[in-house]
Design a protein around this motif. Structure first.
Motif, PDB file in Angstrom:
ATOM      1  N   ASP A  68     -13.422  -0.351  -0.238  1.00  0.00           N
ATOM      2  CA  ASP A  68     -13.205  -1.497   0.648  1.00  0.00           C
ATOM      3  C   ASP A  68     -11.719  -1.820   0.714  1.00  0.00           C
ATOM      4  OD1 ASP A  68     -16.040  -2.146   1.134  1.00  0.00           O
ATOM      5  OD2 ASP A  68     -16.056  -2.631  -1.007  1.00  0.00           O
ATOM      6  N   LEU A  69     -11.035  -1.631  -0.423  1.00  0.00           N
ATOM      7  CA  LEU A  69      -9.598  -1.896  -0.507  1.00  0.00           C
ATOM      8  C   LEU A  69      -8.911  -0.729  -1.191  1.00  0.00           C
ATOM      9  CD1 LEU A  69      -7.074  -3.707  -0.281  1.00  0.00           C
ATOM     10  CD2 LEU A  69      -7.739  -4.741  -2.463  1.00  0.00           C
ATOM     11  N   MET A  70      -7.992  -0.107  -0.485  1.00  0.00           N
ATOM     12  CA  MET A  70      -7.154   0.955  -1.060  1.00  0.00           C
ATOM     13  C   MET A  70      -5.785   0.363  -1.361  1.00  0.00           C
ATOM     14  SD  MET A  70      -6.516   4.102  -2.032  1.00  0.00           S
ATOM     15  CE  MET A  70      -7.845   5.140  -1.361  1.00  0.00           C
ATOM     16  N   ILE A  71      -5.369   0.431  -2.625  1.00  0.00           N
ATOM     17  CA  ILE A  71      -4.045  -0.019  -3.031  1.00  0.00           C
ATOM     18  C   ILE A  71      -3.151   1.206  -3.168  1.00  0.00           C
ATOM     19  CG2 ILE A  71      -2.692  -1.215  -4.794  1.00  0.00           C
ATOM     20  CD1 ILE A  71      -5.234  -2.747  -5.550  1.00  0.00           C
ATOM     21  N   HIS A  89     -10.705   5.583   7.339  1.00  0.00           N
ATOM     22  CA  HIS A  89     -11.942   5.538   6.547  1.00  0.00           C
ATOM     23  C   HIS A  89     -12.435   4.112   6.374  1.00  0.00           C
ATOM     24  CE1 HIS A  89     -10.966   9.747   5.496  1.00  0.00           C
ATOM     25  NE2 HIS A  89     -12.255   9.848   5.253  1.00  0.00           N
ATOM     26  N   ASN A  90     -11.943   3.219   7.228  1.00  0.00           N
ATOM     27  CA  ASN A  90     -12.443   1.848   7.303  1.00  0.00           C
ATOM     28  C   ASN A  90     -12.139   1.025   6.053  1.00  0.00           C
ATOM     29  OD1 ASN A  90     -13.633   0.023   9.103  1.00  0.00           O
ATOM     30  ND2 ASN A  90     -15.581   0.103   7.992  1.00  0.00           N
ATOM     31  N   SER A  91     -11.070   1.361   5.354  1.00  0.00           N
ATOM     32  CA  SER A  91     -10.624   0.562   4.214  1.00  0.00           C
ATOM     33  C   SER A  91      -9.563  -0.425   4.651  1.00  0.00           C
ATOM     34  CB  SER A  91     -10.029   1.466   3.120  1.00  0.00           C
ATOM     35  OG  SER A  91     -10.951   2.401   2.641  1.00  0.00           O
ATOM     36  N   TYR A  92      -9.491  -1.546   3.967  1.00  0.00           N
ATOM     37  CA  TYR A  92      -8.291  -2.371   4.016  1.00  0.00           C
ATOM     38  C   TYR A  92      -7.258  -1.712   3.114  1.00  0.00           C
ATOM     39  CZ  TYR A  92     -10.331  -6.353   6.502  1.00  0.00           C
ATOM     40  OH  TYR A  92     -10.884  -7.176   7.459  1.00  0.00           O
ATOM     41  N   VAL A  93      -5.977  -1.963   3.377  1.00  0.00           N
ATOM     42  CA  VAL A  93      -4.908  -1.318   2.612  1.00  0.00           C
ATOM     43  C   VAL A  93      -3.924  -2.361   2.110  1.00  0.00           C
ATOM     44  CG1 VAL A  93      -2.972   0.309   2.703  1.00  0.00           C
ATOM     45  CG2 VAL A  93      -5.079   0.811   3.957  1.00  0.00           C
ATOM     46  N   LEU A  94      -3.602  -2.269   0.832  1.00  0.00           N
ATOM     47  CA  LEU A  94      -2.462  -3.002   0.274  1.00  0.00           C
ATOM     48  C   LEU A  94      -1.444  -1.952  -0.131  1.00  0.00           C
ATOM     49  CD1 LEU A  94      -0.898  -5.426  -0.764  1.00  0.00           C
ATOM     50  CD2 LEU A  94      -2.244  -5.330  -2.875  1.00  0.00           C
ATOM     51  N   CYS A  95      -0.372  -1.827   0.659  1.00  0.00           N
ATOM     52  CA  CYS A  95       0.634  -0.792   0.430  1.00  0.00           C
ATOM     53  C   CYS A  95       1.891  -1.428  -0.152  1.00  0.00           C
ATOM     54  CB  CYS A  95       0.969  -0.080   1.740  1.00  0.00           C
ATOM     55  SG  CYS A  95       2.195   1.236   1.559  1.00  0.00           S
ATOM     56  N   ASN A 302      -5.586 -10.543  -4.808  1.00  0.00           N
ATOM     57  CA  ASN A 302      -6.652 -11.504  -4.515  1.00  0.00           C
ATOM     58  C   ASN A 302      -6.701 -11.845  -3.028  1.00  0.00           C
ATOM     59  OD1 ASN A 302      -7.764 -12.011  -7.186  1.00  0.00           O
ATOM     60  ND2 ASN A 302      -5.805 -12.955  -7.683  1.00  0.00           N
ATOM     61  N   TRP A 303      -5.534 -11.938  -2.401  1.00  0.00           N
ATOM     62  CA  TRP A 303      -5.485 -12.234  -0.962  1.00  0.00           C
ATOM     63  C   TRP A 303      -6.159 -11.119  -0.171  1.00  0.00           C
ATOM     64  CZ3 TRP A 303      -1.881 -16.188   1.184  1.00  0.00           C
ATOM     65  CH2 TRP A 303      -1.989 -16.302   2.565  1.00  0.00           C
ATOM     66  N   MET A 304      -5.850  -9.864  -0.541  1.00  0.00           N
ATOM     67  CA  MET A 304      -6.433  -8.740   0.192  1.00  0.00           C
ATOM     68  C   MET A 304      -7.938  -8.644  -0.038  1.00  0.00           C
ATOM     69  SD  MET A 304      -4.062  -7.517   2.050  1.00  0.00           S
ATOM     70  CE  MET A 304      -5.093  -6.200   2.692  1.00  0.00           C
ATOM     71  N   ILE A 305      -8.401  -9.029  -1.207  1.00  0.00           N
ATOM     72  CA  ILE A 305      -9.847  -9.071  -1.453  1.00  0.00           C
ATOM     73  C   ILE A 305     -10.500 -10.100  -0.533  1.00  0.00           C
ATOM     74  CG2 ILE A 305     -11.612  -9.729  -3.148  1.00  0.00           C
ATOM     75  CD1 ILE A 305      -9.847  -8.393  -5.284  1.00  0.00           C
ATOM     76  N   PRO A 314      -3.828 -10.414   6.268  1.00  0.00           N
ATOM     77  CA  PRO A 314      -2.843 -10.397   5.175  1.00  0.00           C
ATOM     78  C   PRO A 314      -1.668 -11.326   5.467  1.00  0.00           C
ATOM     79  CG  PRO A 314      -3.476  -8.167   5.805  1.00  0.00           C
ATOM     80  CD  PRO A 314      -4.039  -9.085   6.849  1.00  0.00           C
ATOM     81  N   ALA A 315      -1.128 -11.933   4.414  1.00  0.00           N
ATOM     82  CA  ALA A 315       0.047 -12.797   4.588  1.00  0.00           C
ATOM     83  C   ALA A 315       1.242 -11.997   5.061  1.00  0.00           C
ATOM     84  CB  ALA A 315       0.370 -13.498   3.265  1.00  0.00           C
ATOM     85  N   CYS A 316       1.315 -10.752   4.616  1.00  0.00           N
ATOM     86  CA  CYS A 316       2.424  -9.871   4.985  1.00  0.00           C
ATOM     87  C   CYS A 316       1.835  -8.575   5.511  1.00  0.00           C
ATOM     88  CB  CYS A 316       3.329  -9.617   3.772  1.00  0.00           C
ATOM     89  SG  CYS A 316       4.778  -8.610   4.123  1.00  0.00           S
ATOM     90  N   GLN A 317       1.983  -8.340   6.805  1.00  0.00           N
ATOM     91  CA  GLN A 317       1.399  -7.164   7.420  1.00  0.00           C
ATOM     92  C   GLN A 317       2.464  -6.367   8.165  1.00  0.00           C
ATOM     93  OE1 GLN A 317      -0.878  -8.882  11.180  1.00  0.00           O
ATOM     94  NE2 GLN A 317      -1.457 -10.017   9.330  1.00  0.00           N
ATOM     95  N   LEU A 318       2.014  -5.431   9.004  1.00  0.00           N
ATOM     96  CA  LEU A 318       2.968  -4.523   9.646  1.00  0.00           C
ATOM     97  C   LEU A 318       4.037  -5.287  10.422  1.00  0.00           C
ATOM     98  CD1 LEU A 318       2.050  -1.199  11.405  1.00  0.00           C
ATOM     99  CD2 LEU A 318       3.752  -2.706  12.381  1.00  0.00           C
TER     100      LEU A 318
END
Length: 405
Positions: A68-71, A89-95, A302-305, A314-318
């Motif tokens: 669900d979340l890829m870090i 693959h339909n994941s959220y991403v925290l990069c 926690n925010w991304m979850i 996300p608070a900070c995105q692209l």
């Protein structure tokens, strides 16, 4: 909730610690890690004991699992392809920052992901910190009055081990020719330049656009890139900012910043006090929080979850990182890197460590006076280079992209 982590050594170890201590059931939700050199991780024994599978690539992970979340705490040259594959693959991403090294890659990533780009969070943790969120909302509401200026300074000496332990620190390209464009402005001290842009953004996920910059960049270490920056600029609405940072100084001075408004000064000086203060012009003092605490740093996870669970943004995105990325790209591409003269250097404790004599004093003077080195007759100072960003093609592309996202 199913979480995966790419990169488990280096900063990846810190992600594992944050999952363990500051994310409810964080480690229990970890379904896989990706790292072909995972044996360097402090957490490797625990990972093996827990039966969590280790994969060499993100592709291999998705062949067997879903997240669900890829870090992504992997080297920057992998960020683009790993982010894109995770979104597909339909994941959220925290990069981790930087999301990508170049503006063109950011533009390509937006084109490839479309509306799904809002699933991408970037790990500028100050943007997620609760006290910074409060600060930004109050700035937007006009609580402090009109902004006068913003400035920040970081003096973090880095020994040679900092550069030698990684294949990308201080590099412009990796061994395969892929752009990295690593520098003190894009990496270690990037948070404090980005935060000035972020808090002045007029919408929750937007950052202010710099319309012009001037200054100089220097190289004190034996690296490809630069390790010292003196930068002054003008944000939209004619708000001046100053950013001074170095890895080549011999004095450790943790981040400090001052954001001055009509009615108050927002001040932070980590060496003296870990709290973010509001100093009102009428003598009152207010504490907003502790922005550099590990709990605040873990808030990005926690925010991304919450983004996954509640379809939040996300608070900070692209789009949030584009103004900062514009500055880092222009500095690297259009400002000359000035090597410090060898006569200015003194040997550090570990070969080939070298520190630049008098650099910290020059940084402090520039920070206090809101000036650049050549304006106060520092003998080694190169003439500052001025760039009107708003007249560049890159600036216009970013403005269009932000409007479309």
């Amino acid at each position: 909730m199913r979480i995966a982590l790419a990169g488990i050594s280096g900063y990846g170890d810190k992600y594992l610690s944050m999952l363990e201590n500051y994310v409810p059931n964080g480690l229990k939700q970890l379904v896989g890690v990706i790292d072909p050199k995972g044996d360097q991780s402090y957490h490797l024994p625990w990972i093996r004991k827990s039966g969590i599978k280790i994969y060499d690539t993100v592709t291999e992970f998705y062949n067997h699992e879903h997240a669900d979340l890829m870090i992504l705490s992997s080297p920057v040259s992998f960020h683009y392809e790993q982010t894109l594959e995770s979104i597909r693959h339909n994941s959220y991403v925290l990069c981790e920052k930087p999301l990508v090294p170049t503006l063109q890659e950011a533009i390509d990533l937006d084109r490839e992901t479309g509306k799904q780009s809002e699933r991408i969070g970037v790990g500028f943790q100050l943007s997620y910190a609760q006290c910074m969120q409060v600060l930004k909302k109050r700035i937007q509401a006009g609580d402090f009055g009109a902004p006068k200026y913003l400035k920040a300074m970081v003096s973090w000496p880095r020994e040679w081990t900092y550069y030698s332990r990684s294949a990308w620190h201080g590099r412009i390209r990796d061994e395969h020719g892929r752009l990295i464009m690593d520098s003190i402005v894009s990496n270690a001290a990037a948070h404090y330049l980005h935060n000035m842009l972020f808090v002045m953004g007029k919408e929750p996920e937007k950052a202010a656009m710099p319309e012009s910059i001037e200054g100089s960049i220097y190289r004190g270490k034996k690296i490809e890139s630069y390790d010292t920056c003196f930068l002054r600029g003008m944000l939209e609405d004619k708000i001046p900012f100053l950013f001074v940072a170095s890895h080549a100084s011999h004095v450790t001075s943790n981040p400090q910043f001052e954001y001055r408004f009509e009615k108050a000064v927002i001040g932070y000086r980590e060496d003296r006090d870990p709290f973010l203060h509001v100093y009102w012009s009428d003598g009152r003092e207010e504490i907003l929080g502790k922005p550099q605490s590990v709990a605040e740093e873990a808030e990005k996870i926690n925010w991304m979850i919450r983004c996954v669970e509640n379809n939040e943004r996300p608070a900070c995105q692209l789009k949030t990182v584009l103004p900062h990325l514009l500055v880092t790209n222009v500095l690297m591409e259009r400002m000359p890197i000035i090597p410090f003269d060898n006569t200015m250097k003194t040997q550090g404790p570990n070969l080939p460590d070298e520190w630049v004599c008098g650099l910290f004093e020059a940084m402090s003077a520039c920070y206090e006076q809101f000036v650049l080195p050549d304006e106060i007759n520092i003998p080694w100072a190169s003439q500052s280079c001025y760039i009107a960003l708003e007249k560049t093609k890159e600036y216009q592309e970013i403005v269009k992209l932000i409007e479309l996202i």
